[in-house]
Scaffold this motif. Structure first.
Motif, PDB file in Angstrom:
ATOM      1  N   VAL A 255       0.830  -1.202   0.000  1.00 22.64           N
ATOM      2  CA  VAL A 255       0.000   0.000   0.000  1.00 22.64           C
ATOM      3  C   VAL A 255       0.867   1.255   0.000  1.00 22.64           C
ATOM      4  O   VAL A 255       0.645   2.181  -0.780  1.00 22.64           O
ATOM      5  N   LEU A 256       1.883   1.282   0.875  1.00 22.54           N
ATOM      6  CA  LEU A 256       2.762   2.441   1.003  1.00 22.54           C
ATOM      7  C   LEU A 256       4.216   2.027   0.878  1.00 22.54           C
ATOM      8  O   LEU A 256       4.583   0.878   1.138  1.00 22.54           O
ATOM      9  N   ARG A 257       5.055   3.017   0.512  1.00 22.87           N
ATOM     10  CA  ARG A 257       6.493   2.860   0.543  1.00 22.87           C
ATOM     11  C   ARG A 257       7.098   4.096   1.198  1.00 22.87           C
ATOM     12  O   ARG A 257       6.530   5.186   1.143  1.00 22.87           O
ATOM     13  N   TYR A 258       8.248   3.891   1.848  1.00 21.52           N
ATOM     14  CA  TYR A 258       8.915   4.960   2.582  1.00 21.52           C
ATOM     15  C   TYR A 258      10.286   5.182   1.954  1.00 21.52           C
ATOM     16  O   TYR A 258      11.066   4.229   1.811  1.00 21.52           O
ATOM     17  N   CYS A 259      10.579   6.428   1.601  1.00 20.26           N
ATOM     18  CA  CYS A 259      11.770   6.713   0.794  1.00 20.26           C
ATOM     19  C   CYS A 259      12.573   7.891   1.337  1.00 20.26           C
ATOM     20  O   CYS A 259      12.042   8.780   2.001  1.00 20.26           O
ATOM     21  N   VAL A 260      13.863   7.863   1.025  1.00 12.15           N
ATOM     22  CA  VAL A 260      14.725   9.030   1.202  1.00 12.15           C
ATOM     23  C   VAL A 260      14.764   9.762  -0.132  1.00 12.15           C
ATOM     24  O   VAL A 260      15.091   9.176  -1.170  1.00 12.15           O
ATOM     25  N   VAL A 261      14.406  11.026  -0.104  1.00 13.80           N
ATOM     26  CA  VAL A 261      14.315  11.834  -1.321  1.00 13.80           C
ATOM     27  C   VAL A 261      15.269  13.011  -1.216  1.00 13.80           C
ATOM     28  O   VAL A 261      15.341  13.666  -0.170  1.00 13.80           O
TER      29      VAL A 261
END
Length: 273
Positions: A255-261
């Motif tokens: 459902v979700l993803r967590y990223c360093v941007v």
């Protein structure tokens, strides 16, 4: 007045620590260490060094401000944070550690308010705008990006950790309805949570280039834990327990993803990576 963002995380930390993020749990087993690891990763991705002038758009209780100053040795630091209690704690934390910052540089307020940036920076042009585990909580993330782009020095860098929709996720059906309910409960604006391609396009339209997006979901979402809850009031324990279960569900159900941007204030000729 009760604040949604308060000092509840103090009970999750070791003595003397006051971190408040989801943490990076690749090698950490302790909440404070995991939170510090996530902040360190963001600082590394941003390329912080002794020449950096940092504007922190959501500095929590101040531990990350110390990290920027002591671990990365940044030259100057400014910031804004929504919580009154956290902002006061951050000021005291910096002073206790011999790093006092003027009250005008570290302010309580809404990061979407242009006047807050003007007051805090007082003419300075930051080389870096940082948002550690908080941009998805902003009332309008696009407005934050626009203010970051406007205030950054030429070729300045914005770096944040953020949620986005998993590529497989469809915006209909039960999973999305549950997601919408959770976002509302967590005071997260639904339009802040978009698919990767939309996210990248939005950054480009706001004038950013040289965009790097690193998915660190596996070391954040299924691993987040508030421990055994000792020291937490009942409402806070429930909040973190629900968050932990939801993050595991959102990760395993794609459902979700967590990223360093990270992204550079750029000309239209810049390309994304």
């Amino acid at each position: 007045m009760t604040e949604f963002h308060d000092l509840a995380e103090l009970a999750l930390n070791r003595d003397g620590q006051s971190w408040g993020n989801l943490g990076h749990w690749q090698s950490a087993t302790d909440y404070s260490d995991a939170c510090r690891a996530l902040a360190t990763l963001l600082g590394e991705q941003a390329g912080l060094d002794h020449k950096s002038i940092v504007f922190d758009a959501g500095f929590g209780c101040g531990d990350q401000l110390l990290l920027w100053l002591e671990h990365f040795g940044v030259s100057q630091i400014y910031g804004v944070n929504l919580s009154h209690s956290q902002t006061a704690h951050a000021g005291n934390l910096l002073a206790r550690n011999g790093r006092p910052v003027s009250a005008e540089a570290i302010l309580q307020g809404d990061v979407n308010d242009p006047g807050i940036w003007t007051t805090a920076l007082n003419g300075a042009r930051p080389s870096h705008v940082m948002a550690l585990d908080c941009a998805y909580h902003f009332p309008d993330r696009l407005a934050f990006w626009e203010l970051a782009q406007r205030n950054l020095a030429p070729a300045g860098r914005m770096a944040l950790t953020d949620f986005m929709l998993a590529e497989q996720h469809r915006t209909d059906g039960f999973r999305h309805r549950l997601l919408r309910w959770m976002l509302k409960s967590a005071h997260i604006t639904e339009t802040n949570i978009v698919h990767r391609d939309v996210y990248l396009d939005q950054l480009e339209k706001e004038g950013f280039g040289n965009i790097s997006l690193v998915d660190i979901s596996e070391h954040v979402m299924p691993a987040f834990t508030s421990g055994d809850g000792r020291g937490l009031r009942w409402s806070a324990w429930c909040k973190y327990a629900v968050t932990s279960r939801f993050l595991k569900w959102a990760y395993h159900r794609s459902v979700l993803r967590y990223c360093v941007v990270s992204a550079t204030k750029a000309d239209q000729s810049d390309n994304r990576n």
